[in-house]
Design an enzyme around this catalytic site. Structure first.
Site, PDB file in Angstrom:
ATOM      1  CB  ALA A   1      35.052  38.930  31.508  1.00 20.01           C
TER       2      ALA A   1
ATOM      3  CD  GLU B   1      29.736  37.381  37.035  1.00 16.13           C
ATOM      4  OE1 GLU B   1      29.975  36.540  35.943  1.00 16.13           O
ATOM      5  OE2 GLU B   1      29.576  36.821  38.097  1.00 16.13           O
TER       6      GLU B   1
ATOM      7  CD  GLU C   1      28.351  34.780  32.422  1.00 16.54           C
ATOM      8  OE1 GLU C   1      27.209  35.537  32.530  1.00 16.54           O
ATOM      9  OE2 GLU C   1      29.437  35.248  32.569  1.00 16.54           O
TER      10      GLU C   1
ATOM     11  N   GLY D   1      32.606  34.863  33.815  1.00 17.39           N
ATOM     12  CA  GLY D   1      32.464  34.394  32.410  1.00 17.39           C
ATOM     13  C   GLY D   1      32.923  33.034  32.456  1.00 17.39           C
TER      14      GLY D   1
HETATM   15  N1  T1G Z   1      40.536  39.349  34.927  1.00 16.73           N
HETATM   16  C1  T1G Z   1      41.742  40.113  34.869  1.00 16.73           C
HETATM   17  N2  T1G Z   1      42.933  39.820  35.804  1.00 16.73           N
HETATM   18  C2  T1G Z   1      42.772  38.890  36.948  1.00 16.73           C
HETATM   19  C3  T1G Z   1      41.299  38.275  36.859  1.00 16.73           C
HETATM   20  C4  T1G Z   1      40.250  38.445  35.771  1.00 16.73           C
HETATM   21  N3  T1G Z   1      39.093  38.045  35.843  1.00 16.73           N
HETATM   22  N4  T1G Z   1      41.224  37.496  37.839  1.00 16.73           N
HETATM   23  C5  T1G Z   1      42.620  37.435  38.429  1.00 16.73           C
HETATM   24  N5  T1G Z   1      43.345  38.552  37.855  1.00 16.73           N
HETATM   25  C6  T1G Z   1      44.750  38.694  37.847  1.00 16.73           C
HETATM   26  C7  T1G Z   1      45.116  39.555  39.328  1.00 16.73           C
HETATM   27  O1  T1G Z   1      44.752  40.698  39.181  1.00 16.73           O
HETATM   28  C8  T1G Z   1      46.322  39.123  39.567  1.00 16.73           C
HETATM   29  O2  T1G Z   1      47.371  40.070  38.898  1.00 16.73           O
HETATM   30  C9  T1G Z   1      46.482  37.797  39.098  1.00 16.73           C
HETATM   31  O3  T1G Z   1      45.506  37.499  37.929  1.00 16.73           O
HETATM   32  C10 T1G Z   1      46.425  36.503  40.189  1.00 16.73           C
HETATM   33  O4  T1G Z   1      45.077  36.721  40.774  1.00 16.73           O
HETATM   34  C11 T1G Z   1      31.196  38.281  31.557  1.00 16.73           C
HETATM   35  C12 T1G Z   1      31.612  40.155  33.494  1.00 16.73           C
HETATM   36  C13 T1G Z   1      40.818  33.303  40.132  1.00 16.73           C
HETATM   37  C14 T1G Z   1      40.186  33.044  42.540  1.00 16.73           C
HETATM   38  O5  T1G Z   1      35.562  37.952  39.499  1.00 16.73           O
HETATM   39  O6  T1G Z   1      38.767  35.862  42.281  1.00 16.73           O
HETATM   40  O7  T1G Z   1      33.401  37.411  34.114  1.00 16.73           O
HETATM   41  O8  T1G Z   1      48.286  41.226  40.541  1.00 16.73           O
HETATM   42  O9  T1G Z   1      46.445  37.128  42.894  1.00 16.73           O
HETATM   43  O10 T1G Z   1      44.938  34.441  44.808  1.00 16.73           O
HETATM   44  O11 T1G Z   1      29.727  37.498  33.574  1.00 16.73           O
HETATM   45  O12 T1G Z   1      41.906  35.918  41.120  1.00 16.73           O
HETATM   46  O13 T1G Z   1      49.562  39.167  39.604  1.00 16.73           O
HETATM   47  O14 T1G Z   1      49.169  41.492  38.478  1.00 16.73           O
HETATM   48  O15 T1G Z   1      43.642  36.889  42.739  1.00 16.73           O
HETATM   49  O16 T1G Z   1      45.271  32.491  43.072  1.00 16.73           O
HETATM   50  C15 T1G Z   1      34.452  37.354  37.218  1.00 16.73           C
HETATM   51  C16 T1G Z   1      38.261  37.092  39.854  1.00 16.73           C
HETATM   52  C17 T1G Z   1      34.934  38.542  36.453  1.00 16.73           C
HETATM   53  C18 T1G Z   1      37.214  36.287  39.373  1.00 16.73           C
HETATM   54  C19 T1G Z   1      42.574  33.213  41.899  1.00 16.73           C
HETATM   55  N6  T1G Z   1      35.648  36.836  37.805  1.00 16.73           N
HETATM   56  N7  T1G Z   1      39.560  36.563  40.401  1.00 16.73           N
HETATM   57  O17 T1G Z   1      43.054  33.767  42.812  1.00 16.73           O
HETATM   58  O18 T1G Z   1      45.365  34.828  42.441  1.00 16.73           O
HETATM   59  S1  T1G Z   1      33.634  39.337  35.722  1.00 16.73           S
HETATM   60  C20 T1G Z   1      35.993  36.982  38.876  1.00 16.73           C
HETATM   61  C21 T1G Z   1      39.754  35.806  41.493  1.00 16.73           C
HETATM   62  C22 T1G Z   1      32.906  38.206  34.447  1.00 16.73           C
HETATM   63  C23 T1G Z   1      31.076  37.999  33.072  1.00 16.73           C
HETATM   64  C24 T1G Z   1      31.572  38.940  33.849  1.00 16.73           C
HETATM   65  C25 T1G Z   1      40.943  35.328  41.808  1.00 16.73           C
HETATM   66  C26 T1G Z   1      41.092  33.869  41.685  1.00 16.73           C
HETATM   67  P1  T1G Z   1      48.471  40.330  39.420  1.00 16.73           P
HETATM   68  P2  T1G Z   1      45.141  36.472  42.085  1.00 16.73           P
HETATM   69  P3  T1G Z   1      44.448  33.931  43.393  1.00 16.73           P
END
Ligand code: T1G
Ligand code: NAD
Length: 708
Positions: free
Chosen positions: A62, A129, A109, A106
């Site tokens: 998400a 999450e 999912e 997500g």
């Molecule tokens: N949403 C918004 N922005 C995100 C994002 C996300 N999910 N993931 C990364 N970014 C932004 C981050 O802030 C950065 O921005 C840029 O993308 C590059 O990220 C319904 C509720 C995928 C392994 O927890 O673990 O789904 O600083 O530097 O090292 O059940 O990003 O450049 O402006 O980390 O290559 C669950 C989170 C969400 C994954 C890539 N998902 N992301 O790593 O790049 S909750 C996560 C990561 C959810 C559902 C629930 C990592 C990555 P900026 P980065 P990276």
């Protein structure tokens, strides 16, 4: 290109998600996917559909940026992915999820709502999450146990760690690994399954087990969560949600239970704090006057001077990143001792299954021991980690200035000394910088990068980039005494010692901070680091102490008795052969005697006062550091404390915590302490101003950002 695009390869539809950088399910993406699925269902020429991500990854979850809007009421949108997922699952034509990079949260999912999942060998899947203080909110806790079984399903949702494609295949989460071009492989796979009956994950209940089978699984998961994720609500909520999947009669009821638990977590302070940390760990990499694209110096070889506690760990950090590193000592005995420690550390990691023997052997080959500077002429970067003394450091930097090639970075691991003065021992101060690792340097993630007056932007940009390569979080700080982390840690440990001198027991102080969430109490931390380290520094800076201002007395007295902590078997605690801490009544008696002799009134002290004095001492000093410009933003301080000082992630860091409590309340409490304990508790001007303006440190960043 639109956020979601539908194309066709003859009878196969391809739905491409294109929302850089990580294809998050931002507003417009779920809607786009739903629309494409509707078209697929309606188009008789389409026999199967593929969902794939553009760029470097599948869908990484998400859009986390949306959560703040939801909890602040700025949007009513919520996380409404379920209708999209049901649409996919109910599609009469096979929908294949083609995964590369990461299918997280997500994203997984979404993938599990498909009828088939295929992946590149390097792909990872997971439900991270809980690391954001929430739980899967789009049926992840309901579909994952149906694919992977209850035990693995609850583990993946409760600890949030991703798994690689190979393990996901074994577990039944994915159906095939595709070597080579993923889309080509997906098209071939789609043609294989086209026309076959679809399998709805939500109807696959065969792996949900029986209550008898599941009860021990959930009990063990809860015990593990309480131990390893102490104080966190989300892991326990994730376990409840997976349990609901096994107990409730229908998938829909399970989803409803998940939705309730998800919402509770999302609106919790813990989640807000952990989302602050998620973006904070990315924010600290941004230096206003060292923009992305600033030239960097390639670091393909390094050298470390001093193979003691820190030098050895630093050499391992470079070797673990595949960078060959020279390791210099004064004599063979010291060198052998340093190498033996490195060997032992690697052997322990192999024993614990963290590394393979082959990895260890390869890494050891990258560490070149030496007793001379002969080979230093070719290295790209040197890190000095000799004893903490200005004269010795300047002598070493003078040497390095003579032997190192032009363009080589000269860094010091000093924990307190002035980087500019060290740089003055060279003719190239622009190449000098502080790289303050934390012990054990091969483990601790934090790297304070200390900017000297002359440190060049290339050198700063290089160190920031390098920190990521060697598995660290680099935070740029200014060159003041103790930089940011240790400068704040001084008042924190000072208050802890004062509280013991005023009558609180050593164990009570440690328990109060441990229960607050610190990885370890301040007294035990002192014993771990060695009480003599602080003692030597206090003696070095005794001349700077203000007359009449109270100074801790007990810890110096303990050091005079040779009680340096774990390294001497006794400090604030006694230690058994397993280095387990044992409360020492002798210390309690001695401290009481010393306190009384010094005229310090002995009294009962509440847990609340212990926490407030220690944590607010951090906050007050942090505010000074911010105002003086030695930290770029309050989040930088938070990231330093989470990754270097065992501050609890679910409290977001000292500055975020203060904002959560409210600076007005924090300021009033500090004013109370100021009245009771004198000038050491003089409120920081910035704190006073923000409190009076009804603002927080977060506002200060904005104002600074705007000013920059
Ligand atoms: N949403 C918004 N922005 C995100 C994002 C996300 N999910 N993931 C990364 N970014 C932004 C981050 O802030 C950065 O921005 C840029 O993308 C590059 O990220 C319904 C509720 C995928 C392994 O927890 O673990 O789904 O600083 O530097 O090292 O059940 O990003 O450049 O402006 O980390 O290559 C669950 C989170 C969400 C994954 C890539 N998902 N992301 O790593 O790049 S909750 C996560 C990561 C959810 C559902 C629930 C990592 C990555 P900026 P980065 P990276
Ligand atoms: P240490 O005493 O464990 O090791 C210092 C090593 O430097 C010794 O092995 C010594 O033989 C060697 N040495 C001294 N002069 C040398 C020279 N001219 N050439 C080569 N080697 C030489 O000390 P440490 O704890 O590793 O601390 C090293 C530095 O790191 C200090 O500046 C300290 O403040 C800083 N630091 C320490 C910690 C910590 O927790 N110990 C944490 C962060 C930073």
């Amino acid at each position: 290109m639109s956020l979601v695009e539908l194309t066709k390869d003859n009878e196969i539809a391809i739905i491409t998600v294109n929302n850089p950088p990580v294809n998050a399910l931002s507003p417009g993406v779920p809607e786009g996917i739903s629309e494409c699925i509707d078209n697929v269902c309606k188009d008789p020429s389409v026999k199967a559909a593929i969902i794939i991500g553009s760029g470097s990854t599948f869908v990484a979850g998400a859009d986390i940026k949306e959560f703040g809007k939801i909890t602040s009421g700025k949007t009513q949108r919520g996380i409404a992915f379920l209708p999209m997922l049901i649409r996919i699952e109910d599609c009469s034509k096979p929908v294949i999820m083609a995964i590369h990079g990461t299918a997280f949260g997500g994203g997984l999912e979404l993938a599990m709502a498909g009828h088939y999942r295929i992946a590149s060998p390097s792909a990872q899947v997971g439900q991270p999450e809980v690391k954001l203080g929430i739980i899967p909110g789009a049926a992840g806790t309901q579909r994952l146990p149906r694919l992977a079984g209850v035990a693995k399903g609850v583990e993946l949702c409760a600890d949030g760690n991703p798994i690689k494609a190979a393990e996901a295949l074994k577990l039944g989460i994915i159906d095939r690994i595709i070597e080579g071009d993923l889309l080509k492989g997906a098209l071939a796979f789609a043609r294989e399954v086209a026309g076959k009956p679809t399998r709805k994950t939500r109807e696959r209940n065969e792996k949900l087990g029986t209550p008898e089978q599941n009860a021990p699984i959930f009990a063990a998961a809860r015990e593990n969560a309480r131990k390893k994720q102490r104080g966190l609500m989300a892991p326990l909520a994730a376990i409840d949600a997976v349990e609901a999947a096994t107990k409730l009669p229908t998938f829909e009821e399970g989803c409803e239970a998940e939705r309730k638990l998800f919402t509770e977590c999302l609106f919790s302070d813990q989640s807000k704090a952990m989302i602050h940390v998620f973006f904070g760990e990315r924010e600290v990499a941004k230096i206003p006057d060292v923009p992305k694209g600033t030239a960097t110096i390639p670091v393909n070889s390094a050298a470390v001077v001093g193979a003691g506690t820190m030098g050895g760990g630093i050499a391992m950090a470079f070797a673990n990143a595949g960078i060959p590193v020279l390791l210099k000592e004064t004599d063979q005995a010291a060198l052998d001792k340093g190498l033996a420690t490195i060997q032992k550390n690697y052997a322990n990691s192999v024993k614990r299954g963290r590394f393979t023997q082959q990895f260890m052997d390869e890494r050891l080959k990258l560490i070149q021991p030496t007793l001379s500077y002969d080979d230093f002429g070719s290295v790209d970067m040197v890190i000095e980690a000799v004893f903490e003394g200005m004269a010795l450091k300047k002598e070493v930097f003078g040497q390095l200035d003579r032997v190192c090639k032009p363009g080589s970075i000269l860094a010091s691991n000093t924990s307190t000394l002035n980087i500019d003065e060290i740089a003055s021992a060279t003719k190239r101060p622009a190449a000098v910088i502080g790289t303050h690792f934390f012990s054990p340097a091969n483990v601790m993630r934090l790297l304070e990068i200390v900017r000297g007056k002359a440190s060049s932007k290339e050198v700063i940009a290089t160190c920031m980039q390098l920190s990521k390569k060697i598995g660290k979080i680099g935070v740029l700080v200014g060159n003041c005494r103790g930089f940011v982390g240790n400068r704040m840690f001084g008042p924190y440990r000072r208050e802890a010692q004062f509280l013991v001198e005023e009558g609180a027991s050593v164990e009570a102080v440690d328990k109060a901070l441990y229960d607050y969430g610190m990885a370890m109490g301040p007294m035990a931390t002192g014993d771990l680091a060695g009480l003599d380290v602080g003692w030597r520094i206090r003696k070095e800076f005794r001349h700077t102490e203000k007359p009449g201002v109270r100074q801790p007395l007990a810890e110096d007295r303990l050091c005079e008795l040779g009680r340096y902590g774990q390294k001497t078997g006794a400090g604030w605690y006694k230690y058994d052969s397993e280095r387990r801490a044992i409360p020492d009544p002798e210390v309690a008696q001695m401290v009481k005697k010393w306190g009384t002799e010094a005229g310090i009134p002995q009294r009962q002290i509440s847990k609340e006062e212990i926490v407030d004095r220690c944590i607010y001492a951090l906050v007050n000093e942090g505010a000074r550091i911010l105002e003086e410009g030695y930290a770029l933003r309050s989040v930088d301080i938070d990231i330093i404390y989470l990754n270097g000082y065992g501050f609890p992630g679910h409290r977001g860091g000292p500055m975020w915590y203060a904002d959560t409590v409210g600076l007005k309340k924090v300021y009033e409490r500090i004013c109370e302490f100021h009245k009771q304990h004198g000038e050491l508790w003089e409120p920081a001007p910035l704190l006073k101003r923000l409190a009076e303006e009804g603002k927080g440190f977060a506002d200060f960043n904005k104002d600074q950002g705007a000013a920059a």
